[in-house]
Enzyme design. Structure first.
Site, short mmCIF file in Angstrom:
data_model
loop_
_atom_site.label_atom_id
_atom_site.label_comp_id
_atom_site.label_asym_id
_atom_site.label_seq_id
_atom_site.Cartn_x
_atom_site.Cartn_y
_atom_site.Cartn_z
N TYR A 104 0.83 -1.21 0.00
CA TYR A 104 0.00 0.00 0.00
C TYR A 104 0.88 1.27 0.00
CZ TYR A 104 -3.57 3.29 1.57
OH TYR A 104 -4.42 4.35 1.68
N ASP A 176 -0.55 -7.78 5.27
CA ASP A 176 -1.67 -6.85 5.12
C ASP A 176 -2.74 -7.58 4.32
OD1 ASP A 176 -3.48 -4.89 4.32
OD2 ASP A 176 -1.96 -3.32 4.19
N LYS A 201 -12.15 -0.79 4.67
CA LYS A 201 -12.54 -1.39 3.40
C LYS A 201 -13.66 -2.41 3.63
CE LYS A 201 -9.17 1.28 2.14
NZ LYS A 201 -7.79 0.89 2.09
C1 LIG Z 1 -6.58 1.43 2.61
C2 LIG Z 1 -5.46 0.51 2.90
C3 LIG Z 1 -4.57 0.75 3.95
C4 LIG Z 1 -4.66 1.98 4.83
O1 LIG Z 1 -5.81 2.02 5.54
P1 LIG Z 1 -6.52 3.42 6.01
O2 LIG Z 1 -7.67 2.95 6.79
O3 LIG Z 1 -6.85 4.16 4.77
O4 LIG Z 1 -5.48 4.15 6.81
C5 LIG Z 1 -3.57 -0.18 4.17
N1 LIG Z 1 -3.44 -1.27 3.39
C6 LIG Z 1 -4.25 -1.51 2.36
C7 LIG Z 1 -4.05 -2.73 1.53
C8 LIG Z 1 -5.30 -0.63 2.08
O5 LIG Z 1 -6.11 -0.88 1.04
#
Ligand SMILES: *Cc1c(COP(=O)(O)O)cnc(C)c1O
Length: 400
Positions: A104, A176, A201
């Site tokens: 990310y 992640d 998400k």
């Molecule tokens: C959106 C996202 C993040 C960061 O998350 P936030 O809630 O926007 O701080 C980290 N990793 C991935 C894969 C993401 O899609």
């Protein structure tokens, strides 16, 4: 491919629940409070101050931990707050990390703009080939941090293979897992030490909150992360936790529909004469389909594709959608369409970006829960509008 676990739905609905003692409300109450009254000096009910802990945030941590198969997770104000707190908990000056090159953008920026100045270094490598991970490890390496599927081309990393390398070198492995969530991929069962989620998400799923979580079986690490969280103040807020608690109840049900819709749309895109290439782990043409079947329970709800006509047409197509929304983020009920080269990946050097397989005309779709045929009809009219509009028309998005 192992399939969905129907019990995940039961856990998602009941895992964080206990009837409140005052009114037996079916929804867990929102404790919207900064502080808690002590019964006597040194006597409390387990809560003192909401930067440290809060019953509503605890309920979310319990349900996420149950889905991850771990003790209660630790929840954060954003996904980036989770990642920052994790890295500050395990790294000190002089330490080194190895990360996926497709990690990310915010995680990359955290190293380049913040941790680097604190003397913490990182190597970004193509972790889809595990030998690159092994080669990047130095005596100072403390953590491997991978993202699979990677954004936006959905490049996969073999979690079990990287976990074996991490064990051999006594290094932590964090995954992640935002794109799949523990419903569709269980990094801890595959040998990872830490699962990281942006709950913004799919977990919330309604584009109502931002948040993050960390889960692990390592009690000492959990304790350290909680200490750093309360110290730097990255704790999730009660109201966001309460909204996320509602969203997570439908996570398993939503993901099935996201995957069903994405499969239909990916097949349609692949057969469309204007489309050059489609990236979707459920398609036979996906180069790592076998790995997807090994470590994922389903292909997920994200698709990337390229139009044959190139970047100007791609941008015109994006500007012509009516049902899909031009927006960053992913995993919500609404189908979102983005042009990574001019948005999420605009900061990257263009050569580096193209080297990652992100062509200037790449389009990413986060498939929502609308009827797939309505999304297809919208894309069809957008492709037609893009193809027929005057070729000399100015492109408003500057591709950097
Ligand atoms: C959106 C996202 C993040 C960061 O998350 P936030 O809630 O926007 O701080 C980290 N990793 C991935 C894969 C993401 O899609």
């Amino acid at each position: 491919m192992s399939t969905y676990d129907p019990q995940d739905s039961t856990v998602a609905i009941h895992g964080g629940r206990s009837l409140d003692c005052h009114a037996s409300s079916i929804l867990f109450p929102l404790y919207q409070t900064s502080t808690f009254v002590h019964d006597a000096v040194g006597v409390d009910k387990g809560f003192s101050y909401s930067r440290v802990s809060n019953p509503t945030v605890d309920a979310l941590e319990k349900v996420i931990g149950t889905l991850e198969g771990t003790p209660p997770a630790v929840c954060f104000r954003t996904g980036m707050a989770a990642i920052t707190t994790l890295l500050l908990s395990v790294l000190k000056s002089g330490d080194h990390a190895v990360l996926s090159d497709v990690v990310y953008g915010g995680t990359m920026r955290l190293f380049r703009e913040v941790l680097d100045d604190l003397g913490i270094t990182a190597s970004f490598v193509d972790t889809s080939d595990a030998t690159n991970v092994e080669a990047a490890i130095t005596p100072a390496t403390r953590i491997l941090f991978i993202e699979t599927p990677g954004n936006p081309t959905l490049k996969l990393t073999d979690i079990e293979a990287v976990a074996r390398i991490a064990k051999r070198h006594s290094i932590l492995l964090a995954v992640d897992n935002t794109f799949l969530t523990p419903i569709l991929q269980k990094p801890l069962e595959l040998g990872a030490d830490i699962s990281v989620l942006s709950t913004t998400k799919y977990i919330d799923g309604h584009n109502a909150t931002v948040g993050g979580s960390i889960a692990t079986h390592d009690d000492k690490l959990l304790e350290r992360i909680r200490l750093v969280r309360k110290t730097i103040g990255t704790t999730q807020a009660p109201f966001e936790a309460w909204l996320t608690l509602q969203g997570i109840k439908t996570l398993p049900a939503r993901l099935r529909l996201h995957c069903e819709g994405a499969a239909v749309i990916a097949r349609w895109l692949e057969n469309h004469p204007d489309v050059e290439r489609v990236y979707y782990p459920g398609l036979d043409s996906f180069p790592q389909k076998a790995l997807a079947e090994k470590q994922q329970r389903a292909p997920g709800g994200i698709i990337a594709f390229e139009l044959k006509a190139g970047v100007e047409t791609a941008v015109r197509a994006l500007n012509s959608v009516k049902l899909c929304s031009r927006a960053e983020s992913l995993g919500g009920l609404e189908t979102l369409i983005t042009h990574p080269p001019s948005t999420t990946h605009a900061d990257l050097d263009p050569k580096l970006r193209r080297g990652l397989g992100i062509s200037d005309g790449l389009i990413r779709l986060s498939v929502g829960l609308e009827a797939p045929e309505d999304i297809i009809a919208d894309l069809e009219q957008a492709f037609a509008a893009a193809a027929s509009s005057n070729a000399s028309e100015e492109v408003t998005h500057e591709i950097r």
